[in-house]
Design an enzyme around this catalytic site. Sequence first.
Site: not given
Lengths: 587, 94
Positions: A76, A316
């Site tokens: 490929e 957070e």
Amino acid sequence: MPSKKASSTSKQLSHELPKTPTGIIGLDEITVGGLPTGRPTLVCGSAGCGKTLLSLEFIVRGAQEYNEPGVFIAFEEKADELATNVASLGFDLQKLQDQKKIKIDYIHIDRSEIEETGEYDLEGLFIRLNYAIDSIGAKRVVLDTIENLFSGLTNQAILRAELRRLFQFLKDKGVTAIITGERGEKTLTRQGLEEYVSDCVILLDHRIINQISTRRLRIVKYRGTLHGTNEYPFLIDEDGISVLPVTSLKLNKAVSSDRFSSGIPALDKMLSKGGFYRGSSILVSGTAGTGKTSVAASFCNEACNRGEKCMFFAFEESPAQIIRNMRSIGMDLQQHVDSGLLQFYASRPTLYGLEMHLVAIHKAIRRFKPQVVVLDPITNLITVGSVSDVKSMLVRLIDFLQEEQITVMFTALSLNTVVNEQTDEGVSSLVDAWLMIRDIEMNGERNRGLYIMKSRGMKHSNQVREFVISDNGLDLIDVYLGPDGILTGSAREAQMLLEETGQVLQTHAVGVKDRELLRKRKVLESKIESLRSEFESTEEELNKAYVENAIKKEVLEQNRQKLTTLRGKNISDADSEDEIKKTKKKK
Amino acid sequence: MSKAYELRLYVAGKTTKSVAALNNLKKYCEEHLKGQYSIEVIDLLVHPQLAEGDQILAIPTLVKKVPEPVRKIIGDLSNEEKVLVGLDIRTKQL
């Protein structure tokens, strides 16, 4: 074919199937050692799922870590394209090629250039392959993606016959091979390659759930050996592929009875023997703003002060934000960061799927090898998965951490609306210790109450303590147990003041009474004095009467005597005279 | 004098297909390109390293290097029509 299968089966029975380690983190654990040596393995999956990378990593790691040269046949991408693509992973293909450790061969098939007339075979491919293998003494071969042959050549009958011959050829060469294939509609591969490769098939998958992608790997089959059968998430990052062989099935980890401080002395006192067990898991849950992060940070801080390595996973806040915030309560985390004891790992929960987080956490922990880990907060992960997903992820995480004897502290946000405390992400049953911080709302103010919900294997206080965050850090204060129940915050202060006032008043009252008593005594004493003098005067009086009486009596007697004498003179004056004299003398 | 057609035939040993291909090729060239071609036969069993250069997969493969464009014809070249079209000697007849 049947005879060959039978012979290979008996061979596997007689001794352990030889395996070739891939060097890919986690994959060797799932396959219990690696890919079958000297046999082809099929890696299939849809476009962009990492087939090429996995197979290339197999070659590169083989060359670098196991000293097994490898051939990569690319159908490929060109060799230089490949090199560019994997350069970001730190694989220097050019260098390895120069060292004759790997060989990358690009086979180009352009249908427009090719006319087919009559019979042919793929001997050219075999010769090239053979040449490539022999030129560097390769032990590993990758064919990526051999299905491209089908798009370049039209004669399927020849192709299939040649493919069968190719796999036999690879086995005869004794190389461990990976063949990649595109995933088909109903079959594992579009061209049905799985019918040629029967030893080991690995399926890669790239799924998007709730807009978050997760790559997964599954071993569809692996003949003649044990292997993990689940779907395992894997991560592609700067170090290549890492697969996570998540749960160990046995519950037989070593335990430690070492204890260490939580960073809050008063909290340690609530636990018998002064702290948590090493390698245990601690959950800190509470509503918003109750100071969970502060507890976690102080835990970290304490660990670093002891000289242990600590890793803080923040989902957070950013590290800088945490450091700044903790400085406000007198904790300097920056010094630990500078000394290399504390490492932050901040990531957005939505950055990747839960499983990816797990893989990333794993990797980070493996690399840094901390003794203490903090996850703040686990509840934020819910945004990327359901509660049950989070739970299963945490189970595996805790499992892994306990295996490594790492102490972990989770923080979890519980919502006020959730009445049932047992549902805290369902992890409460997994953790060894659970601290709960609660808002106690009273008299128009909010205070924090901390208590230990559970702590396995040690005595612990069942009392609610008031949790106070001050400039000097965290502390726990005994709550005030008054006649009106538990008092905290200013109510506690007020009650204490009230008691103090009462004390003063009472002291005063006692003083007054004392003095009154004194006075009463004085009065009493003076009364006694006056009574006594009264008595004396009465006595005197009485005595006086008595004396007077006696005198009167005497005088009367004398008078009577005198009279008698006077009368008796007539008879015998002399005698009576004498008698009288005698009487007088007697008197 | 340079040849107008430079042809290369890749074979792997003396297999029937290779021999058939070479014979067919010679026949067509003598018929259509007399005097303006050269054929180079490369045996990959002898020179395996040459397979890479022309991206050889199938055997036998005929490669037309000159004139441009480069074309490859694979198989035993038994279909004369296709070979001649492939070599640009004859345009495709529809």
